[in-house]
Design a protein around this motif. Structure first.
Motif, PDB file in Angstrom:
ATOM      1  N   SER A 208       0.855  -1.217   0.004  1.00 20.28           N
ATOM      2  CA  SER A 208      -0.086  -0.016  -0.144  1.00 20.28           C
ATOM      3  C   SER A 208       1.018   1.349   0.138  1.00 20.28           C
ATOM      4  O   SER A 208       1.802   1.352   0.731  1.00 20.28           O
ATOM      5  N   VAL A 209       0.401   2.194  -0.901  1.00 18.34           N
ATOM      6  CA  VAL A 209       1.231   3.518  -0.955  1.00 18.34           C
ATOM      7  C   VAL A 209       1.196   4.292   0.500  1.00 18.34           C
ATOM      8  O   VAL A 209       2.025   4.498   0.935  1.00 18.34           O
ATOM      9  N   SER A 210      -0.410   4.204   1.042  1.00 19.07           N
ATOM     10  CA  SER A 210      -0.288   4.699   2.160  1.00 19.07           C
ATOM     11  C   SER A 210       0.802   4.046   3.445  1.00 19.07           C
ATOM     12  O   SER A 210       1.075   4.882   4.326  1.00 19.07           O
ATOM     13  N   SER A 211       0.531   2.970   3.309  1.00 27.41           N
ATOM     14  CA  SER A 211       1.165   2.162   4.135  1.00 27.41           C
ATOM     15  C   SER A 211       3.082   2.561   4.265  1.00 27.41           C
ATOM     16  O   SER A 211       3.782   2.847   5.398  1.00 27.41           O
ATOM     17  N   GLU A 212       3.408   2.698   2.912  1.00 28.53           N
ATOM     18  CA  GLU A 212       4.881   3.000   2.747  1.00 28.53           C
ATOM     19  C   GLU A 212       4.890   4.400   3.237  1.00 28.53           C
ATOM     20  O   GLU A 212       6.077   4.987   3.891  1.00 28.53           O
ATOM     21  N   VAL A 213       4.187   5.317   2.908  1.00 29.40           N
ATOM     22  CA  VAL A 213       4.315   6.719   3.381  1.00 29.40           C
ATOM     23  C   VAL A 213       4.373   6.921   4.812  1.00 29.40           C
ATOM     24  O   VAL A 213       5.268   7.509   5.178  1.00 29.40           O
ATOM     25  N   ALA A 214       3.293   6.095   5.560  1.00 28.90           N
ATOM     26  CA  ALA A 214       3.296   6.134   6.910  1.00 28.90           C
ATOM     27  C   ALA A 214       4.827   5.620   7.546  1.00 28.90           C
ATOM     28  O   ALA A 214       5.314   6.012   8.397  1.00 28.90           O
ATOM     29  N   GLN A 215       5.412   4.614   6.969  1.00 22.09           N
ATOM     30  CA  GLN A 215       6.831   4.247   7.372  1.00 22.09           C
ATOM     31  C   GLN A 215       7.859   5.172   6.849  1.00 22.09           C
ATOM     32  O   GLN A 215       8.985   5.385   7.734  1.00 22.09           O
ATOM     33  N   LEU A 216       7.907   5.701   5.975  1.00 22.47           N
ATOM     34  CA  LEU A 216       8.973   6.587   5.273  1.00 22.47           C
ATOM     35  C   LEU A 216       8.943   8.248   5.683  1.00 22.47           C
ATOM     36  O   LEU A 216       9.871   8.777   5.372  1.00 22.47           O
ATOM     37  N   SER A 217       7.682   8.831   5.986  1.00 19.62           N
ATOM     38  CA  SER A 217       7.474  10.053   6.087  1.00 19.62           C
ATOM     39  C   SER A 217       8.381  10.671   7.152  1.00 19.62           C
ATOM     40  O   SER A 217       8.389  10.153   8.410  1.00 19.62           O
ATOM     41  N   PRO A 218       8.792  11.945   6.814  1.00 25.61           N
ATOM     42  CA  PRO A 218       9.555  12.494   7.885  1.00 25.61           C
ATOM     43  C   PRO A 218       8.706  13.501   9.020  1.00 25.61           C
ATOM     44  O   PRO A 218       9.233  13.993   9.928  1.00 25.61           O
TER      45      PRO A 218
END
Length: 140
Positions: free
Chosen positions: A123-133
């Motif tokens: 999931s894009v949202s899952s990856e963003v949640a993991q990598l977001s600053p």
């Protein structure tokens, strides 16, 4: 305090829901909203039996992105907003934009238009949640 809220939109129901939540937060905290849409550039494929002009396809993809951004601006009404369109892989573009724009919060829909790719790639949202600053709010 929140000053800049990043919202990725792709024209999906989840993206519009996230934009609505971001608008409410922006109004409450007098924050600016940065809306980003990702253009997944078409480079052509050698397995296609007919010739394809990737330039025309990419121009049409950019037109679609511009239409999505126009809809987002209209949806936000009087909320201060910056509209961004960028090519690339959605999660990477979203995270990079959050870093570049010094976002305090990313508000993202739980599902977008990725369909079967989401199943295989995650999931894009899952990856963003993991990598977001910054903090990420995933809207269902």
């Amino acid at each position: 305090m929140m000053k800049n809220i990043l919202v990725p939109v792709d024209g999906s129901e989840g993206g519009w829901k996230a934009l609505s939540v971001a608008k409410e937060l922006a109004e409450k905290f007098q924050a600016k909203v940065t809306v980003v849409t990702v253009v997944q550039v078409f480079a052509g494929a050698s397995i296609m039996p007919i010739p394809v002009e990737s330039g025309k396809i990419n121009a049409e993809l950019q037109n679609i992105a511009n239409t999505v951004l126009d809809g987002a601006k209209e949806h936000l009404g009087g909320v201060e907003a910056e509209l961004v369109s960028a090519p690339g892989r959605p999660s990477k573009v979203i995270v990079n934009t959050a870093k570049e724009r010094k976002a305090d919060l990313v508000v993202i829909g739980s599902r977008g238009l990725s369909g079967i790719a989401e199943f295989f790639l995650g999931s894009v949202s899952s990856e963003v949640a993991q990598l977001s600053p910054c903090s990420v709010l995933i809207v269902k």
